[in-house]
Scaffold this motif. Structure first.
Motif, short mmCIF file in Angstrom:
data_model
loop_
_atom_site.label_atom_id
_atom_site.label_comp_id
_atom_site.label_asym_id
_atom_site.label_seq_id
_atom_site.Cartn_x
_atom_site.Cartn_y
_atom_site.Cartn_z
N LYS A 81 2.44 1.80 -3.39
CA LYS A 81 1.47 2.33 -4.35
C LYS A 81 1.17 3.80 -4.06
O LYS A 81 0.96 4.59 -4.99
N MET A 82 1.19 4.18 -2.79
CA MET A 82 0.99 5.59 -2.43
C MET A 82 2.09 6.44 -3.04
O MET A 82 1.82 7.54 -3.55
N GLU B 102 -7.77 2.61 -5.38
CA GLU B 102 -7.05 2.39 -6.63
C GLU B 102 -6.62 0.92 -6.75
O GLU B 102 -6.66 0.34 -7.83
N MET B 103 -6.23 0.34 -5.64
CA MET B 103 -5.78 -1.05 -5.61
C MET B 103 -6.95 -2.04 -5.53
O MET B 103 -6.74 -3.25 -5.57
N PHE C 153 1.16 12.47 -0.57
CA PHE C 153 1.06 11.01 -0.55
C PHE C 153 2.42 10.39 -0.18
O PHE C 153 2.46 9.34 0.46
N ALA D 94 2.88 7.95 2.85
CA ALA D 94 3.44 6.61 2.62
C ALA D 94 4.51 6.31 3.67
O ALA D 94 4.60 5.18 4.17
N ARG E 166 -7.68 6.57 -0.66
CA ARG E 166 -7.66 6.77 -2.11
C ARG E 166 -6.80 5.69 -2.77
O ARG E 166 -7.15 5.15 -3.82
N THR E 167 -5.68 5.37 -2.16
CA THR E 167 -4.78 4.35 -2.70
C THR E 167 -5.42 2.97 -2.59
O THR E 167 -5.34 2.17 -3.53
N LEU F 26 0.84 -1.20 0.00
CA LEU F 26 0.00 0.00 0.00
C LEU F 26 0.88 1.25 0.00
O LEU F 26 0.65 2.18 -0.78
N SER G 268 -5.41 9.87 1.83
CA SER G 268 -4.45 9.32 0.87
C SER G 268 -4.39 7.80 0.94
O SER G 268 -4.27 7.12 -0.08
N GLN H 113 3.75 5.80 -5.76
CA GLN H 113 3.48 5.87 -7.21
C GLN H 113 2.38 6.90 -7.50
O GLN H 113 2.50 7.71 -8.42
N LEU H 114 1.32 6.86 -6.71
CA LEU H 114 0.20 7.79 -6.94
C LEU H 114 0.58 9.23 -6.64
O LEU H 114 0.04 10.16 -7.25
#
Length: 178
Positions: free
Chosen positions: A52-53, A149-150, A65, A69, A145-146, A49, A142, A55-56
């Motif tokens: 990915k945060m 997305e996942m 983010f 993260a 939201r992540t 997670l 955040s 990346q976002l």
């Protein structure tokens, strides 16, 4: 028997996370309709997670983010609380979503105002458990939201808030960089 501080703290944190999920479940909901779901992430899933945060943060141009993260990585667990979106049937009496009635709102793809209210109440109930047990925590958009997305909580969940949990000598959520 000897229980080390590390073991005791890990068990306390996971016990609190589970109790937070229970508190979210039993929190009051509009018309008694339960559309709340919860999940706990630890270990590799929690770290995925956070990755990915990062990346976002770049793809969404939301630099905070990256900071969040780091907070997730510094935490031992993350509690996710999400809700489904469906009208609650208050129809013409409500209009809080901006539509004339629940049917128009639903057909347009809008989210029911009361689902969001129920999510907020569930999150408030959950974080009160963490506070009562002296587990450092912070509600984060955040993280949610992540998680969306996942698709961590599936396709039906339309809103998620994340709550990283930390049990350490100093809260990682206190002196956060802007």
């Amino acid at each position: 028997m000897i229980i080390t501080s590390t073991t005791a703290e890990q068990e306390a944190l996971l016990s609190a996370a589970k109790a937070m999920c229970a508190a979210a479940r039993t929190a009051p909901k509009t018309k008694g309709i339960d559309r709340i779901d919860t999940m706990i992430l630890t270990g590799e899933e929690k770290d995925a997670l956070a990755d990915k945060m990062d990346q976002l943060a770049d793809s969404l141009s939301m630099g905070f983010f990256h900071r969040d993260a780091g907070n997730v990585r510094a935490s031992q667990a993350v509690v996710l609380i999400g809700c489904e979106s469906a009208p609650n049937g208050l129809n013409d009496a409500c209009r809080f979503c901006g539509f004339e009635n629940c049917k128009d709102s639903y057909e347009s793809g809008a989210r029911c105002f009361f689902n969001t209210v129920d999510l907020g109440i569930a999150v408030g109930s959950a974080v009160s458990i963490a506070a009562d047990r002296r587990i450092d925590n912070r509600v984060m958009f955040s993280v949610g939201r992540t998680a969306m997305e996942m698709k961590l909580m599936g396709d039906k969940i339309c809103q998620i808030l994340g709550i990283p949990l930390s049990l350490s000598g100093k809260s990682p959520f206190f002196d956060r960089a802007k």
